[in-house]
Structures are given as structure tokens and as C-alpha cells.
Design an enzyme around this catalytic site. Structure first.
Site: not given
Ligand SMILES: Cc1cc2nc3c(=O)[nH]c(=O)nc-3n(C[C@H](O)[C@H](O)[C@H](O)COP(=O)(O)OP(=O)(O)OC[C@H]3O[C@@H](n4cnc5c(N)ncnc54)[C@H](O)[C@@H]3O)c2cc1C
Length: 382
Positions: A132, A366
Site C-alpha cells: 500500500s 490494485e
């Protein structure tokens, strides 16, 4: 807002529906069992033009709108999520950095074969210590001998290790962009580059046909013309590419929800208990009605994000909202669909179980759903 497709786009979506039913749905279960990427199917999709869906004809693609692309994913993903995800990752994150940020020579050399379906593209952002937190990327590219020497390691990279893969477009730390800010550049590393190796295909709960691996770069040297765009703005190039990727994952989530809704409805109509079809029990009806309603809400968010992209408007927030909502709807729908199937839905031979396994990653890939919250909250001024 007008989400309707042009005549040729509607025909292409119809072609996807046919290919999904006649080829993917029939052959994908074997790929799931074998846990290998079905590149034979991807090559056939390439011959139909589907691998260059978002790339203009000038570079070998078919120049589909984002709305049309979402409609195509809805068809292909209902047949099999692994095939659909390998394909959509190629079309978006695997190809777009070269189209959006590459020069014409790079487009001719690497993008055209991807768009024409002769090769599969990969996007190398994530690392063992940079998921992240994309700014934590530590793979380094240093100027050396008229090119760049790359050292580092990438994690969870899809589509780089198949017999159709050309290599990877990766993000690496370069020199300082000025001040205390690190610079990041995007580089193409072809698969036969000395010093570039990869680990075995990883085994996931779902997406078993997707080829995902660790990539290793140990003094992998690439010439200067492998740098895509400015050596300091690679991170923003990668993040912009991910915006399209999020619409794509949202669309994949719609396809999964549609598939499990259909399976659960059909099963509920034919499964008899207490002398009647279980679809006659209100508890089952409400589950199905909830899935159908949530699917429609997620669908509007996803098509809206696609429409905004097609009309040249900002869509960062909308892409994150679509991905957040649609992936949540998909995981919940898959769970309820297994519940409606009872014990048989839990068995891996049942298609609904396969979709259940495929659903979780939609909340992770994603950008996790927590990161979608962060993106949305930022646009609210938080
Ligand atoms: C099947 C698969 C295929 C993939 N393919 C690719 C690919 O082709 N290319 C590529 O580059 N990457 C790929 N990825 C990587 C994927 O994008 C990352 O897994 C994802 O971004 C999360 O990173 P992480 O796994 O390191 O989790 P972490 O970042 O370590 O997160 C762990 C948990 O902490 C939470 N968290 C982290 N930061 C915050 C925060 N600020 N606020 C709140 N919560 C937070 C996360 O939401 C998550 O729940 C793939 C992953 C999978 C599973």
C-alpha cells in the site's frame, strides 16, 4: 450520462459473450485444476483484437471506450475470473504505461506486440516492503554505462512469467528529484535480460489460472531507451495507470456478482426442500433481491467512472468508489450464493465455490479497499 455503446462496440461485446460461453467457460475449469495460465485462450483473444482493447488502432489496438471495456469484462468475467483478470491486467496496467508515457519508438517496439496480442504485459510496482505504501519502493535504478543498473525485488507480479510474457514495466527509485523527495522512474525490463530472474508461480486462494510471481533484479542492466518517460515521475505515472486498473477490478467484480447471482437463482429455483423450491422461502428471496440491488448500485458507479474517463473528466474518486463498492458487493454476493447452495456450494467441484475463492482478492488487488477509503477521504478534504 449516456452509457450506450456504438454499433461496433456492441458487436464486440457480443463477440466477447460468445467467446466467453463457447471457449472460456468450457476450457477454464481445467486451467483452474491445473493452476496454470491458459495462454492458449489469451492468444485466441489476441487474434480477436481483445488484447489491445484500450489502445488506439494506430498502435495495434482497437480503441474501445472505457465504457465498452467495462461491458466486455462483464461478459468475459462471468465465464472465468482467472482468464478475465489476466486479460484485463494486460489491457490496463500491463499496456497503458507504454501507451500513456512511452515515446513512439517504445510504443512501436513493446506496445504494438502487446496490443496485437502477440505478447502479455506486466506491471511491477509492489515489493515485499512496499505494498500500500508505494513510496517505500526500494528497487533502485542507477545510471551506468549509458543505461541503468537495476537492483531489487518485486512481489506479486502478474503476467510476467508465462510463455507469452515479454517482461515487465517496473517502478524503480532513481536519483533525488530535488529537495528531500526521491525520484522514481518506469523501466522496461525484457525477460531475457541478464540479472532478471523470477520465482515460481504463487498459489492463491483464487485466480488460480493467473500467473503471479516474485521478480528479482540483480545488476540487471538496461539501455537508456528502456526508461519510460521522465526518470523522476514514474510513481505518478504508475498511480495514474492504477486509476484505470481500479475501474477494471470494479468491472471484474460486477461480472463475478452477476455470475453468482445467476447460479444461486437457478439453484434456488430447482432445489426442493420441505416440498417446495427453496426460492419460495422469503429468506432466500431476500438474499437474491439484495444481491441484485447491490449489483445494480455497483454497476452505476463503475459505468460512471468509465464514462468520466471517456469524456476526459477527473475520475480518481469515482474509480476508487466503484472498486470499493463493487468488490465488497462481489465478496458478499459470493458468500451468500454459496450459502444458498448449501453443502454442494462448498465443494470445489461446484462452479459457485470457484467464484467464491476468486472473490476475496478483488478487495486486495490494485489498492486494498482500505486504500480506496484513504483516496476517497482525501478528496473530501481529510
Ligand atoms: C493475486 C495478486 C496479483 C497481484 N498482481 C500485482 C501486479 O501485477 N503488480 C503489482 O505491482 N502488484 C500486484 N499485486 C499486489 C497488490 O497490489 C498488493 O497486494 C496490494 O496493493 C496490497 O499490498 P500488500 O499486499 O503489501 O498489503 P499491505 O500494504 O501490507 O497491507 C496490509 C493491510 O494493511 C492495510 N493498510 C495498509 N496501509 C494502510 C493505511 N494507510 N490505512 C489503512 N489500512 C492500511 C491494508 O489495507 C491491508 O489490509 C497483486 C496481488 C495479488 C494478491
Amino acid at each position: 450520462m449516456d452509457f450506450s455503446l456504438s454499433g461496433p462496440e456492441a458487436e464486440l461485446v457480443e463477440l466477447c459473450r460468445e467467446f466467453a460461453t463457447k471457449e472460456i467457460a468450457v476450457r477454464a475449469p481445467a486451467a483452474w485444476e491445473a493452476a496454470t495460465c491458459p495462454t492458449d485462450l489469451l492468444r485466441e483473444m489476441g487474434q480477436l483484437g481483445l488484447l489491445g482493447m484500450l489502445i488506439p488502432e494506430e498502435w495495434g489496438g482497437i480503441g474501445m471506450s472505457t465504457v465498452g471495456f467495462v461491458a466486455a469484462i462483464e461478459e468475459l468475467g462471468q465465464a472465468d475470473q482467472s482468464v478475465a483478470t489476466a486479460w484485463q491486467a494486460h489491457v490496463t496496467i500491463g499496456s497503458l504505461p507504454l501507451y500513456l508515457f512511452g515515446n513512439d519508438t517504445q510504443r512501436e517496439r513493446w506496445l504494438r506486440p502487446l496490443a496485437e496480442g502477440r505478447a502479455l504485459g506486466a506491471f511491477g510496482l509492489t515489493e515485499p516492503d512496499a505494498g500500500s505504501d508505494t513510496r517505500a519502493v526500494s528497487t533502485r535504478a542507477e545510471r551506468r554505462d549509458g543505461g541503468w543498473l537495476i537492483n531489487g525485488r518485486k512481489a506479486f507480479i502478474s503476467n510476467a512469467g508465462t510463455d507469452m510474457s515479454f517482461g515487465v514495466t517496473l517502478l524503480a527509485r532513481t536519483e533525488s528529484a530535488g529537495g528531500s523527495e526521491p525520484g522514481f522512474g518506469s523501466f522496461v525490463v525484457e525477460k531475457d535480460t541478464p540479472g532478471f530472474t523470477m520465482g515460481p508461480k504463487m498459489r492463491g486462494i483464487g485466480w488460480r489460472g493467473l500467473d503471479t510471481r516474485e521478480l528479482f533484479f540483480d545488476d540487471a542492466w538496461v539501455p537508456d531507451d528502456h526508461l519510460v518517460g521522465d526518470p523522476n515521475v514514474g510513481l505518478s505515472q504508475f498511480l495514474r495507470t492504477l486509476e484505470v486498473g481500479r475501474i477494471s477490478i470494479a468491472a471484474l467484480s460486477l461480472s463475478l456478482t452477476q455470475a453468482v447471482l445467476k447460479m444461486a437463482t437457478e439453484y434456488a429455483r430447482q432445489r426442493q426442500q420441505f416440498g417446495r423450491p427453496i426460492s419460495k422461502f422469503q429468506a432466500v428471496q431476500f438474499k437474491l433481491a439484495d444481491i441484485a440491488t447491490e449489483l445494480e448500485a455497483a454497476r452505476w458507479l463503475t459505468y460512471r467512472a468509465a464514462y468520466l474517463r471517456d469524456t476526459g473528466q477527473p475520475y480518481l474518486k469515482e474509480a476508487s468508489m466503484a472498486k470499493l463498492k463493487a468488490s465488497r458487493v462481489a465478496t458478499q454476493a459470493a458468500s451468500e450464493a454459496v450459502q444458498i447452495h448449501g453443502g454442494i456450494g462448498y465443494m470445489l467441484d461446484s462452479p459457485v465455490a470457484r467464484f467464491y475463492c476468486d472473490s476475496k482478492v478483488l478487495e486486495i488487488g490494485e489498492g486494498t479497499n482500505e486504500i480506496q477509503h484513504v483516496v476517497i477521504a482525501r478528496t473530501l478534504g481529510c
